[in-house]
Write a protein that holds these residues in place. Structure first.
Motif, short mmCIF file in Angstrom:
data_model
loop_
_atom_site.label_atom_id
_atom_site.label_comp_id
_atom_site.label_asym_id
_atom_site.label_seq_id
_atom_site.Cartn_x
_atom_site.Cartn_y
_atom_site.Cartn_z
N MET A 1 45.30 47.65 41.58
CA MET A 1 44.17 46.90 42.15
C MET A 1 43.33 46.32 41.02
N ALA A 2 42.84 45.10 41.22
CA ALA A 2 42.04 44.43 40.18
C ALA A 2 40.75 45.19 39.90
N LYS A 3 40.35 45.17 38.63
CA LYS A 3 39.10 45.81 38.22
C LYS A 3 38.03 44.75 38.06
N ILE A 4 36.94 44.83 38.82
CA ILE A 4 35.86 43.86 38.78
C ILE A 4 34.87 44.27 37.70
N ILE A 5 34.62 43.35 36.75
CA ILE A 5 33.71 43.63 35.63
C ILE A 5 32.66 42.52 35.59
N GLU A 6 31.39 42.89 35.74
CA GLU A 6 30.33 41.88 35.73
C GLU A 6 29.90 41.56 34.30
N ILE A 7 29.78 40.26 34.01
CA ILE A 7 29.32 39.76 32.72
C ILE A 7 27.86 39.34 32.85
N THR A 8 27.00 39.88 32.00
CA THR A 8 25.58 39.53 32.08
C THR A 8 25.10 38.79 30.84
N ASP A 9 25.99 38.63 29.84
CA ASP A 9 25.61 38.01 28.57
C ASP A 9 26.70 37.02 28.16
N PHE A 10 26.32 35.78 27.91
CA PHE A 10 27.30 34.75 27.52
C PHE A 10 28.04 35.13 26.24
N ALA A 11 27.45 35.97 25.40
CA ALA A 11 28.08 36.37 24.14
C ALA A 11 29.10 37.49 24.32
N ALA A 12 29.30 37.98 25.53
CA ALA A 12 30.23 39.08 25.78
C ALA A 12 31.62 38.72 25.27
N PRO A 13 32.29 39.63 24.54
CA PRO A 13 33.61 39.32 23.99
C PRO A 13 34.66 39.01 25.05
N GLU A 14 34.45 39.51 26.26
CA GLU A 14 35.41 39.21 27.33
C GLU A 14 35.48 37.71 27.63
N LEU A 15 34.42 36.98 27.26
CA LEU A 15 34.40 35.54 27.51
C LEU A 15 35.02 34.72 26.38
N ASP A 16 35.47 35.38 25.31
CA ASP A 16 35.95 34.63 24.15
C ASP A 16 37.07 33.65 24.51
N VAL A 17 38.06 34.09 25.28
CA VAL A 17 39.18 33.20 25.57
C VAL A 17 38.74 32.02 26.43
N TYR A 18 37.68 32.19 27.19
CA TYR A 18 37.19 31.12 28.05
C TYR A 18 36.17 30.23 27.37
N ALA A 19 35.38 30.81 26.46
CA ALA A 19 34.22 30.10 25.93
C ALA A 19 34.31 29.74 24.46
N ARG A 20 35.07 30.49 23.67
CA ARG A 20 34.95 30.32 22.22
C ARG A 20 36.27 30.08 21.48
N LEU A 21 37.39 30.16 22.15
CA LEU A 21 38.66 29.86 21.49
C LEU A 21 39.07 28.43 21.84
N SER A 22 39.51 27.69 20.83
CA SER A 22 39.97 26.32 21.06
C SER A 22 41.35 26.33 21.72
N GLU A 23 41.78 25.17 22.20
CA GLU A 23 43.12 25.06 22.78
C GLU A 23 44.18 25.48 21.77
N SER A 24 43.98 25.09 20.52
CA SER A 24 44.95 25.45 19.48
C SER A 24 44.98 26.96 19.26
N GLN A 25 43.81 27.60 19.24
CA GLN A 25 43.78 29.05 19.05
C GLN A 25 44.42 29.78 20.23
N LEU A 26 44.19 29.28 21.43
CA LEU A 26 44.83 29.87 22.60
C LEU A 26 46.35 29.74 22.50
N PHE A 27 46.80 28.57 22.06
CA PHE A 27 48.23 28.29 21.95
C PHE A 27 48.91 29.29 21.02
N HIS A 28 48.19 29.70 19.96
CA HIS A 28 48.80 30.58 18.95
C HIS A 28 48.53 32.06 19.18
N CYS A 29 47.86 32.40 20.28
CA CYS A 29 47.67 33.81 20.60
C CYS A 29 49.03 34.47 20.83
#
Length: 283
Positions: A1-29
């Motif tokens: 079952m999916a685990k629901i995790i609330e984000i309260t801070d834009f700087a949260a590391p969980e947001l890195d892939v959505y907010a701070r990694l470029s398309e190129s960085q995602l491609f090379h993950c």
């Protein structure tokens, strides 16, 4: 079952892939394995899941967890589902366009040219189409108008870039596609030979002195046809045009000499279609 995790801070590391990694960085993950990409909006995510792509995590506006995104959560099962209030998530570029849902997904290995050509009668070849919006629009037209596959030169924008897949409405996950590789499928030389050995005649969409009209009967008669479309600015390279079997133009009025590549693609796909590729209700 999916685990629901609330984000309260834009700087949260969980947001890195959505907010701070470029398309190129995602491609090379995950190298040397395939990288990841971000799918935007419930419809695009659904089509990616239907296409067999593996989700890594979901990011949802909090109000959608038990609403519009409930089916997505059920389909994705054992992955983290990050949620946040609208004012937090709208700090992500483009989040307002996503209808409140993003999904990080694993890329898959691309198929070979042979698998794209096998059984196909109409394919599109994109040469250096660099604008992801145009790539997405071309895929949407290709899926709607009976194109069996799309092959891109290395200079094209990646169909899995966020904007491209969003503009395509997820059709990049429905229609087979791949890139020519730079090593033994060099475009246009050896790559063009591969197409011809697969039985395709090639039609360059370009304005030259010997261009034939797109409604020329010989084009419709071709059993297997590759429609070759060029970059937004300069169009197809001269060596590409010279290597193609046909050079094709769209007759236009009012001294207009060209269309946006995605508009030209839509017209070409419709006019050069094989009727058996389209549902009877739109013929």
């Amino acid at each position: 079952m999916a685990k629901i995790i609330e984000i309260t801070d834009f700087a949260a590391p969980e947001l890195d892939v959505y907010a701070r990694l470029s398309e190129s960085q995602l491609f090379h993950c995950y190298e040397p394995d395939n990288g990841i990409f971000i799918a935007e909006s419930p419809k695009v995510i659904e089509r990616a899941l239907d296409g067999g792509y593996q989700p890594i995590s979901l990011l949802l506006e909090k109000k959608h967890v038990e609403g519009e995104a409930a089916d997505l959560i059920r389909r994705c099962r054992d992955i983290p589902v990050y949620t946040g209030e609208f004012n937090i998530l709208t700090q992500l570029t483009g989040f307002k366009l996503t209808r409140g849902a993003l999904c990080a997904m694993r890329r898959r290995s691309l198929p070979g040219i042979g698998s794209i050509c096998d059984g196909a009668v109409r394919i599109a070849v994109l040469e250096n189409v660099m604008n992801p919006t145009n790539v997405g629009s071309i895929f949407r037209a290709a899926a709607a108008l009976g194109i069996d596959g799309v092959i891109l030169t290395p200079g094209c924008s990646d169909p899995l870039y966020r904007r491209a897949s969003r503009v395509s409405m997820g059709t990049v996950f429905q229609i087979p596609w791949t890139f020519f590789n730079k090593k033994d499928e060099e475009w246009p030389n050896s790559a063009m030979e591969i197409l011809k050995k697969s039985g395709f005649k090639t039609a360059a969409m370009a304005l030259t002195n010997d261009s034939v009209s797109i409604d020329h009967p010989a084009l419709k008669m071709e059993e297997k046809l590759a429609i070759v479309l060029g970059t937004e600015g300069d169009g197809l390279a001269s060596e590409t045009i010279a290597a193609c079997d046909y050079t094709v133009k769209i007759p236009m009025a009012e001294n207009v000499d060209s269309l946006n590549v995605s508009g030209a693609a839509s017209i070409a796909f419709w006019e050069l279609r094989r009727e058996k590729n389209l549902p009877k209700n739109i013929l």
